[in-house]
Scaffold this motif. Structure first.
Motif, PDB file in Angstrom:
ATOM      1  N   PRO A   1       0.879  -1.068   0.208  1.00 15.90           N
ATOM      2  CA  PRO A   1       0.029  -0.062  -0.124  1.00 15.90           C
ATOM      3  C   PRO A   1       0.892   1.145   0.070  1.00 15.90           C
ATOM      4  O   PRO A   1       1.922   1.324   0.493  1.00 15.90           O
ATOM      5  CB  PRO A   1      -0.678  -0.202   1.064  1.00 15.90           C
TER       6      PRO A   1
ATOM      7  N   ARG B   1      -1.077  -2.462  11.571  1.00 11.80           N
ATOM      8  CA  ARG B   1      -0.189  -1.326  10.947  1.00 11.80           C
ATOM      9  C   ARG B   1       1.119  -2.218   9.846  1.00 11.80           C
ATOM     10  O   ARG B   1       1.296  -1.752   8.908  1.00 11.80           O
ATOM     11  CB  ARG B   1       0.702  -0.673  11.971  1.00 11.80           C
TER      12      ARG B   1
ATOM     13  N   SER C   1       0.556  -5.126   8.660  1.00 14.29           N
ATOM     14  CA  SER C   1      -0.141  -5.482   7.612  1.00 14.29           C
ATOM     15  C   SER C   1      -0.649  -4.558   6.361  1.00 14.29           C
ATOM     16  O   SER C   1      -1.046  -4.907   5.291  1.00 14.29           O
ATOM     17  CB  SER C   1      -1.509  -6.071   8.135  1.00 14.29           C
ATOM     18  N   GLY C   2      -0.123  -3.312   6.598  1.00 13.54           N
ATOM     19  CA  GLY C   2      -0.564  -2.202   5.842  1.00 13.54           C
ATOM     20  C   GLY C   2      -1.513  -1.294   6.008  1.00 13.54           C
ATOM     21  O   GLY C   2      -1.907  -0.503   5.010  1.00 13.54           O
ATOM     22  N   ALA C   3      -2.032  -1.077   7.156  1.00 12.76           N
ATOM     23  CA  ALA C   3      -3.098  -0.087   7.414  1.00 12.76           C
ATOM     24  C   ALA C   3      -2.257   1.037   8.077  1.00 12.76           C
ATOM     25  O   ALA C   3      -1.720   1.173   9.035  1.00 12.76           O
ATOM     26  CB  ALA C   3      -4.276  -0.534   8.351  1.00 12.76           C
TER      27      ALA C   3
ATOM     28  N   ARG D   1     -10.871  -0.100  10.380  1.00 11.09           N
ATOM     29  CA  ARG D   1     -11.023  -1.478   9.789  1.00 11.09           C
ATOM     30  C   ARG D   1     -10.816  -2.563  11.165  1.00 11.09           C
ATOM     31  O   ARG D   1     -11.402  -3.315  11.188  1.00 11.09           O
ATOM     32  CB  ARG D   1      -9.838  -1.846   8.794  1.00 11.09           C
TER      33      ARG D   1
ATOM     34  N   ALA E   1      10.547  -3.086  11.873  1.00 14.20           N
ATOM     35  CA  ALA E   1       8.976  -2.969  11.461  1.00 14.20           C
ATOM     36  C   ALA E   1       8.406  -1.794  11.291  1.00 14.20           C
ATOM     37  O   ALA E   1       7.501  -1.512  10.806  1.00 14.20           O
ATOM     38  CB  ALA E   1       8.002  -3.879  12.455  1.00 14.20           C
TER      39      ALA E   1
ATOM     40  N   LEU F   1       7.547   0.081  14.001  1.00 10.60           N
ATOM     41  CA  LEU F   1       6.663   0.576  15.133  1.00 10.60           C
ATOM     42  C   LEU F   1       7.116   1.542  16.178  1.00 10.60           C
ATOM     43  O   LEU F   1       6.808   1.989  16.781  1.00 10.60           O
ATOM     44  CB  LEU F   1       6.284  -0.734  15.713  1.00 10.60           C
TER      45      LEU F   1
ATOM     46  N   PRO G   1       6.700   4.573   7.396  1.00 10.12           N
ATOM     47  CA  PRO G   1       5.802   4.092   8.522  1.00 10.12           C
ATOM     48  C   PRO G   1       5.602   2.717   8.044  1.00 10.12           C
ATOM     49  O   PRO G   1       5.702   2.206   6.917  1.00 10.12           O
ATOM     50  CB  PRO G   1       4.524   5.005   8.017  1.00 10.12           C
ATOM     51  N   PRO G   2       5.264   1.925   9.174  1.00  8.65           N
ATOM     52  CA  PRO G   2       5.080   0.443   9.072  1.00  8.65           C
ATOM     53  C   PRO G   2       4.459  -0.320   8.088  1.00  8.65           C
ATOM     54  O   PRO G   2       4.762  -1.032   7.316  1.00  8.65           O
ATOM     55  CB  PRO G   2       4.619   0.144  10.333  1.00  8.65           C
ATOM     56  N   GLU G   3       3.157   0.829   7.726  1.00  5.51           N
ATOM     57  CA  GLU G   3       2.262   0.290   6.410  1.00  5.51           C
ATOM     58  C   GLU G   3       2.784   0.065   5.318  1.00  5.51           C
ATOM     59  O   GLU G   3       2.184  -0.532   4.429  1.00  5.51           O
ATOM     60  CB  GLU G   3       1.010   1.073   6.833  1.00  5.51           C
ATOM     61  N   GLU G   4       3.626   1.153   5.072  1.00  3.15           N
ATOM     62  CA  GLU G   4       4.384   0.942   3.649  1.00  3.15           C
ATOM     63  C   GLU G   4       5.813   0.081   3.465  1.00  3.15           C
ATOM     64  O   GLU G   4       6.521   0.199   2.537  1.00  3.15           O
ATOM     65  CB  GLU G   4       4.678   2.396   3.242  1.00  3.15           C
TER      66      GLU G   4
ATOM     67  N   ASN H   1       5.445  -3.315   3.695  1.00  5.49           N
ATOM     68  CA  ASN H   1       5.373  -4.720   3.247  1.00  5.49           C
ATOM     69  C   ASN H   1       6.020  -5.742   4.060  1.00  5.49           C
ATOM     70  O   ASN H   1       6.733  -6.409   3.269  1.00  5.49           O
ATOM     71  CB  ASN H   1       5.397  -4.536   1.653  1.00  5.49           C
ATOM     72  N   LEU H   2       6.226  -5.854   5.140  1.00  4.82           N
ATOM     73  CA  LEU H   2       6.674  -6.721   6.024  1.00  4.82           C
ATOM     74  C   LEU H   2       5.605  -7.852   6.802  1.00  4.82           C
ATOM     75  O   LEU H   2       4.366  -7.115   6.801  1.00  4.82           O
ATOM     76  CB  LEU H   2       7.494  -6.229   7.073  1.00  4.82           C
TER      77      LEU H   2
ATOM     78  N   PRO I   1      -5.256  -7.463   5.053  1.00  2.00           N
ATOM     79  CA  PRO I   1      -4.178  -7.024   4.612  1.00  2.00           C
ATOM     80  C   PRO I   1      -4.323  -7.101   2.948  1.00  2.00           C
ATOM     81  O   PRO I   1      -3.828  -6.197   2.233  1.00  2.00           O
ATOM     82  CB  PRO I   1      -2.882  -7.850   4.874  1.00  2.00           C
TER      83      PRO I   1
ATOM     84  N   ILE J   1      -6.559  -4.223   1.620  1.00  2.00           N
ATOM     85  CA  ILE J   1      -5.797  -3.066   1.995  1.00  2.00           C
ATOM     86  C   ILE J   1      -5.086  -3.008   0.631  1.00  2.00           C
ATOM     87  O   ILE J   1      -4.798  -1.771  -0.053  1.00  2.00           O
ATOM     88  CB  ILE J   1      -4.784  -2.707   2.910  1.00  2.00           C
TER      89      ILE J   1
END
Lengths: 589, 375
Positions: free
Chosen positions: A22, A494, A496-498, A506, B50, B52, B77-80, B82-83, B105, B108
């Motif tokens: 994402p 987070r 997982s991509g949110a 979600r 990660a 975080l 940020p963690p969401e970008e 892809n782990l 996931p 998303i």
């Protein structure tokens, strides 16, 4: 950099050509997470500062804020003590608040110890009964006490008949303090009882093994451990009694005893030509007092750790046996519950169904629904009932939503200014209701773009003021509930991509719902009972139950007041019962 | 599969430094373990990878893509990133079914519904739970939850898999089975994996390479064999497996064989070491209990060193006997296959089986007290 990233993209494409990791847009490096977080901060800052800043400003302006052409002055502060007699008011307030604090601790501490730590028949019922102030506002309690124990009260007259004299005088500072202490004792009780419940029972077992008897254990182990909750609740009760309006207004008005809040009430509302500069100066001083009390409280809490006896292991508290003393305790406790709360409220309810309420003539002779008919015949009174319901309904939803947002930003985000958000949400706790009222009154006078005149005198003004006052309670009820949701759930979302916003919608939204519902019930009841900020914001259109009762009371129409009060209690009880049923149903599903 | 590069990572909380100048590279497809006691900084390191947590200093690059670079002001940020990550508590969203947990996931990432179905089925099949996709997390056992968490972390084909003590909530028997299963799965997928644990056995069994951390520092990186056989520091020797530490002074050396006079008994022992240590230097001899042998005073055993000791306690621990013997003023632990020894015995070990560390090892006070014997 670009040469470095090239190979990864290729390999990522080979590997999982079907979907991409994402991406979130961040114009100027600011993502929507930050936008929401800063918006919450800004909103709370405006809300909290709106009543405070104009108050400070008014205290140094020689003309009302809504008039043009004022100049700087400090005369407000000097006049406050010379002409306005603020010194005596301050003295009264300190006397009243100190006495209230002492009395409520004297009621609460022994009761908490006896109920939580000893074998007491019906202990759980007592714990339940101590929740009564949640349903009954101190204004209504004040009415009830006057109807029963006031100079012409039912009990007083009866005592006069039997003994020839009444040994008490409700319309005095001790009288006020006693009533207020009865109303505030449950606060202190809850703090002490929780601390006792959490403290490690093996400490007592250790003392018992060493050969200490029940009384020695009470005196040397249990009570010393209670110091932090005692200090904490003492300051809390003290600051609440400094700002309370109801009891001092009802008892003090007939005999001319003024405290902080009634001083503001009389000078701001009842004088023909209110001196706003003096009013601002008085408000400022009261604000300084209450804010420093909160600062003191925070400081004391900081080094309370040495009293912590809470450990991870849960121990089932073993209860001490007091012997014959337990029967005495039971009598004392039920005397407090019955005489303090039950009798006045029962009297008030009875008063609403009769025309004449005195032992001199049987009240059953004049049983009637006339009081209610009068209320429902008047459009004004019906309107105020509706207004109260709208304020509580709209307000509780809004405030609970804001509280959830604030907790999410303060406790469940990496936002740098999260602490500031939390402080802003909690500050209104230390702002006296009547000052919030005056403050917003002035804020509307100053507000740009005509916002003020749009709000002034409308029900929205009341919703804003009450909502602000209920916000700390909502925050306090939401925060622990949300903190119980494991932080790894957010982290999992987070990774997982949110992003933060999507994580909330979600994943967390469904989990937060019970916390939201809990806050909703709490704030609904609080806002239904609330009235003091409204006395400065009310107009003919936006009267609520509290302000209507107050004006009916001054007109001497006790029957209508009793009817409205009964309605308010009934609405609260029905609402809480329905909410309890609904939430129980949810749990089973 | 990309490689992970961590350079000069540091993290401070307030004035408290929890991570100091940590640098390492994880190779493509490698199973890399961060091992250490609680509070050593291993989880902080993982959370920095990660996203975080934000490091105070340093840079992390995965497959050439910069995740963090404090010098350049980069933070992804963690969401970008892809782990995939598995948490200690598994962190399955309790209000969603297993299938919904795995679908989030993918949603998303805007994967088409049809494709999602096959991906979710494949991922659950991999962990052997395809038939449970309609259940809620609380209806599964701990071991099943852990496997679902793994499936959720893998379903979107992340670049790197991060595992934060995923086995620590399982009971002992199950943990061993899960460990073997996890190892097979990782080898099959060939995904670069970073594993955090405080369990040395787990680390030794699973990893291609282990990084041992202590007090925010990375003290050794190496294969399990290297870590156990040639611990770079006494702290590593103490944490991975058990170890006796005997302080002493170098009295002389012959090539790589040093003579050391032990403080506790005054005996001189021979120890092999490739370190350069001058005579008269204070040193510590480290030797693992299973590398020591006890024999009756009369018995003959080949071994360079022979010390006279006395058995204080002996206990049978299943496959072997564990002895506490008194060597001068200190207790020494021995694991032996010989049972039934009491009284005076000889302690025997080969010079090549002991390790020599410069400087005296300062044991924590509590441990020192327990090891001191009043004579």
């Amino acid at each position: 950099m670009s040469t470095l990233t090239q190979p990864t993209r290729k390999s990522a494409d080979d590997q999982a050509a079907t979907f991409k990791p994402p991406r979130y847009r961040r114009p100027f490096g600011v993502g929507r997470d930050q936008v929401v977080q800063y918006a919450v901060l800004a909103f709370l800052a405006v809300l909290v500062l709106a009543p405070i800043v104009p108050t400070l400003y008014q205290s140094v302006r020689n003309r009302p804020l809504y008039e043009a052409g004022g100049a700087f002055t400090l005369s407000g502060y000097t006049r406050l003590f010379t002409d306005a007699g603020f010194g005596e008011v301050a003295l009264n307030t300190v006397l009243f608040a100190s006495l209230t604090t002492l009395l409520s601790l004297a009621i609460a501490i022994p009761m908490a110890i006896v109920v939580v730590r000893t074998k007491l028949p019906g202990g759980r019922l007592v714990a339940l009964a101590m929740q009564w102030p949640f349903f009954i506002s101190s204004l209504i309690l004040g009415f009830g006490w006057i109807i029963m124990y006031g100079p012409a009260g039912f009990v007083s007259v009866k005592v006069q008949q039997v003994f020839g004299a009444v040994p008490w005088n409700l319309y005095s500072i001790p009288g006020m303090a006693l009533t207020e202490a009865v109303a505030l004792a449950p606060i202190a009780y809850v703090f002490c009882a929780n601390a006792l419940r959490q403290s490690d029972a093996s400490l007592e077992s250790a003392a018992q093994v060493c050969g200490a008897g029940p009384l020695r254990i009470l005196g040397q182990v249990i009570v010393p451990l209670l110091r932090p909750p005692i200090v904490y609740s003492a300051i809390l009760v003290f600051s609440v009694s400094i700002e309370t309006l109801s009891v001092p207004l009802l008892y003090g008005q007939p005999v001319g005893i003024d405290v902080f809040s009634t001083f503001l009430y009389h000078n701001g509302l009842q004088s023909v030509d209110p001196d706003f500069t003096v009013l601002g100066a008085a408000s400022t001083i009261i604000l300084v007092v209450t804010l420093s009390l909160v600062a003191l409280q925070a400081k004391l809490l900081k080094d309370a750790a040495r009293f912590v006896s809470v450990r991870g292991k849960v121990t089932r508290p073993r209860k001490l046996d007091l012997g014959w003393l337990k029967w005495l305790s039971i009598v004392c406790i039920w005397f407090y519950v019955i005489v303090g709360a039950l009798v006045p409220i029962a009297g008030l309810v009875f008063r609403s169904f009769t025309l004449v309420f005195t032992p001199l003539q049987s009240p059953f002779k004049t049983v009637t629904t006339q009081n209610y008919e009068m209320v429902f015949d008047s459009d004004n009174y019906v309107q105020s009932l509706w207004n109260s319901l709208i304020v509580a309904g709209v307000g509780s939803v809004t405030v609970s939503a804001i509280a959830v947002l604030a907790v999410m930003v303060a406790r469940r985000s990496t936002f740098r200014l999260g602490r500031a958000v939390e402080y802003l949400a909690l500050i209104p706790q230390s702002l006296p209701g009547i000052i919030i009222g005056i403050g917003f009154f002035w804020a509307f006078a100053l507000a740009p773009f005509g916002v003020g005149s749009m709000l002034q005198g409308t029900i929205w003004a009341v919703i804003i003021a009450f909502g602000m006052r209920a916000l700390p309670s909502a925050f306090g009820s939401v925060a622990p509930a949300i903190m119980q949701i494991g932080g790894e759930l957010d982290n999992a979302a987070r990774v997982s991509g949110a992003d933060w916003v999507m994580t909330f919608f979600r994943v967390l939204r469904a989990l937060v719902t019970p916390a939201f519902a809990g806050a909703l019930v709490l704030t609904f009841v609080i806002m239904l009972k609330e009235y003091s900020p409204a006395v400065f914001l009310s107009s003919a259109d936006n009267n609520i139950l509290g302000t209507t009762m107050l004006s009916l009371w001054t007109q001497g129409r006790a029957g209508s007041v009793a009817a409205l009060a009964t309605l308010q209690i009934a609405i609260t009880a029905v609402f809480v019962a329905l909410a309890g049923l609904l939430m129980k149903g949810k749990h089973h599903a | 599969m990309p490689e992970v590069t961590v350079r000069n990572l540091a993290k401070t909380f307030g004035g408290n430094s929890v991570l100091r100048d940590v640098t390492f590279t994880i190779r493509d497809g490698e199973f890399f373990t961060l091992l250490g006691a609680s509070g050593c900084g291993k989880s902080t390191t993982l959370n920095c990878i990660a996203g975080l947590e934000q490091p105070t200093e340093g840079a992390i690059t995965v497959g050439g893509r910069p995740f963090v670079d404090t010098a350049a002001g980069v933070f992804l940020p963690p969401e970008e990133r892809n782990l995939g990550m598995v948490f200690q508590s598994y962190a399955l969203w309790p209000h969603m079914t297993i299938a919904k947990n795995l679908a989030l996931p993918l949603n998303i990432r805007k994967v088409p519904k049809e494709k999602q179905k096959t991906l979710i089925h494949d991922a659950l099949d991999k962990v052997g739970l395809a038939e449970l996709s309609g259940r809620y997390p609380h209806q599964l056992s701990g071991g099943q939850q852990q496997r679902v968490a793994l499936a959720r972390a893998l379903v979107y084909s992340p670049t790197v898999l991060l595992l934060d003590e995923p086995l620590s909530n399982l009971d002992a028997k199950l943990r061993e089975q899960a460990r073997a299963w996890l190892k097979r799965l990782q080898e099959e997928l060939g995904i670069t994996t970073v594993y955090v644990t405080h369990d040395q056995e787990e680390a030794l069994a699973l990893s291609d390479r282990i990084a041992v951390m202590e007090g925010g520092n990375m003290i050794q990186i190496g294969t399990p064999h290297e870590i156990y056989e040639r611990p770079a520091a006494p702290e590593v020797a103490a944490f991975v497996g058990r170890c006796n530490f005997l302080t002493g002074k170098v009295v002389g050396h012959d090539g790589m064989r040093y003579g050391v006079r032990l403080d506790c008994s005054g005996d001189v022992v021979q120890v092999d070491s490739d370190r350069n240590i001058a005579a008269d230097d204070s040193v510590t001899v480290a030797i693992r209990p299973e590398r020591l042998e006890v024999v009756p005073p009369s018995g003959t055993v080949s071994g360079g060193n022979r010390l006279h000791t006395e058995v204080m306690t002996s206990s049978y621990v299943g496959s072997r006997y564990e002895y506490d013997v008194r060597l001068g003023g200190q207790a020494v632990q021995v694991l032996s296959s010989h049972g039934g020894l009491t009284g005076r015995v000889d302690l025997v070990f080969d010079p090549g089986q002991a390790l020599l560390y410069a400087d005296k090892v300062e044991l924590p006070e509590e441990q020192r007290d327990l090891l001191t014997v009043n004579s």
